[in-house]
Design an enzyme around this catalytic site. Structure first.
Site, PDB file in Angstrom:
ATOM      1  CE  LYS A 158     -68.303 -79.149  24.978  1.00  0.00           C
ATOM      2  NZ  LYS A 158     -67.241 -78.160  24.972  1.00  0.00           N
TER       3      LYS A 158
HETATM    4  N1  PMP Z   1     -66.097 -73.354  21.044  1.00  0.00           N
HETATM    5  C1  PMP Z   1     -65.513 -74.310  21.798  1.00  0.00           C
HETATM    6  C2  PMP Z   1     -64.183 -74.833  21.393  1.00  0.00           C
HETATM    7  C3  PMP Z   1     -66.159 -74.791  22.957  1.00  0.00           C
HETATM    8  O1  PMP Z   1     -65.583 -75.723  23.705  1.00  0.00           O
HETATM    9  C4  PMP Z   1     -67.416 -74.248  23.318  1.00  0.00           C
HETATM   10  C5  PMP Z   1     -68.117 -74.746  24.547  1.00  0.00           C
HETATM   11  N2  PMP Z   1     -68.880 -75.880  24.294  1.00  0.00           N
HETATM   12  C6  PMP Z   1     -67.988 -73.276  22.485  1.00  0.00           C
HETATM   13  C7  PMP Z   1     -67.305 -72.856  21.358  1.00  0.00           C
HETATM   14  C8  PMP Z   1     -69.352 -72.719  22.784  1.00  0.00           C
HETATM   15  O2  PMP Z   1     -70.312 -73.721  22.587  1.00  0.00           O
HETATM   16  P1  PMP Z   1     -71.705 -73.710  23.375  1.00  0.00           P
HETATM   17  O3  PMP Z   1     -72.325 -72.398  23.120  1.00  0.00           O
HETATM   18  O4  PMP Z   1     -72.454 -74.830  22.770  1.00  0.00           O
HETATM   19  O5  PMP Z   1     -71.386 -73.906  24.811  1.00  0.00           O
END
Ligand code: PMP
Length: 305
Positions: A158
């Site tokens: 991320k």
């Molecule tokens: N895809 C992307 C590109 C994201 O930024 C997020 C948010 N973190 C998600 C999927 C969903 O991830 P999570 O369920 O861990 O929030």
């Protein structure tokens, strides 16, 4: 949807009023997006505020930091700071945003290049009030942009700079009258939404894209586990957008959004064009879990007090 913050944040080792945090714009975080972050939520439970799947979020943060060779504090230290921050802000529920990046606070040490060997880690952790989107379903556009490719970057991290891709796709959707966007990967398979993972439901089977070209969402992981409790089968596989358009239901999921139905994709109604039963069931169970009302999943919650 962020309301006004209560105002205490943690930055570079200290708690301070929101207004007093500072960084220099001539540092590699702001210049090149060389930073890593998380989006985490805490909920008002019967045992007071509790953070949902904190360990998994902090593990992903450490993984992302490793990809950028960014030194960040150990999990336990970040956990303690987050808890203290929530207490100091007197909040019962909200959103937590840790951001760590390559930078420098001293003029003589400022770096403008891509070499980060002598950089310092700058850090900030903020907590923000958060309310769920009142919308029952979303109108989604398939983006003309393709999702960042695993041959070009590490998509499992991320990393701040990755969000240019999400931003442009979301911008295009917004400017053409849609609520959200789904991006295809470089091979033309469905990848994910701008900041959510995506699921299709067909004949009580949940389908979701394989890991590889997507961020491994923690909500995605929770949905896969919870779906089995509701007697859904789950298949992770590469899927075409055609499959989604013909599904009984489609939904997006992420920490911020939780679980939200997709009513249409590029003007094609999905199922009844609103929120389907499977999505409703999953969203309801997810809510109960994050609010600490399901005994079996209390281990996913970290109490603040
Ligand atoms: N895809 C992307 C590109 C994201 O930024 C997020 C948010 N973190 C998600 C999927 C969903 O991830 P999570 O369920 O861990 O929030």
């Amino acid at each position: 949807m962020v309301e006004k913050s209560r105002g205490i944040i943690w930055s570079n080792g200290q708690f301070m009023p929101w207004e007093e945090a500072k960084t220099h714009p001539i540092s590699q975080g702001p210049q090149y997006g060389l930073g890593v972050f998380e989006g985490i939520r805490f909920y008002n439970t019967a045992r007071g505020p509790a953070i949902f799947r904190l360990r998994e979020h902090l593990e992903r943060l450490h993984h992302s930091a490793q990809v950028l060779r960014l030194a960040i504090p150990p999990l336990g230290e970040i956990e303690a700071i987050i808890k203290e921050l929530i207490r100091r802000n007197g909040m019962q529920e909200g959103y937590i945003r840790p951001y760590f990046f390559h930078g420098h606070l001293e003029y003589g040490k400022a770096k403008i290049g891509l070499n980060v060997q002598d950089s310092q880690t700058e850090s900030v952790i903020a907590v923000l009030p958060w309310k769920n989107d009142p919308q029952e379903f979303l109108r989604v556009k398939v983006s003309s942009y393709r999702r960042i490719d695993p041959r070009s970057t590490d998509v499992s991290a991320k990393i701040a700079g990755h969000y240019v891709n999400s931003f442009l796709a979301r911008l295009e959707a917004g400017e053409t009258g849609f609520d959200e966007t789904i991006l295809l990967d470089q091979k033309g398979y469905v990848a994910e939404a701008s900041v959510e993972n995506v699921f299709a439901v067909k004949d009580r089977v949940l389908y979701t894209p394989n890991l590889g070209t997507i961020l491994p969402g923690i909500t995605r992981d929770s949905v896969i586990i919870l779906a089995k409790d509701l007697d859904f089968k789950v298949r992770e596989k590469n899927l075409r957008i055609k499959f989604f358009k013909k599904a009984d239901e489609v939904f997006l999921c992420g920490t911020a959004m939780e679980i939200l139905a997709v009513g249409e994709i590029d003007g094609v109604a999905i199922g009844n064009g609103r929120q389907g039963d499977a999505t409703k069931q999953l969203a309801r169970l997810y809510r109960a879990v994050v609010e600490g009302r399901v005994e079996q999943y209390l281990h996913w919650l970290t109490s603040v007090n």
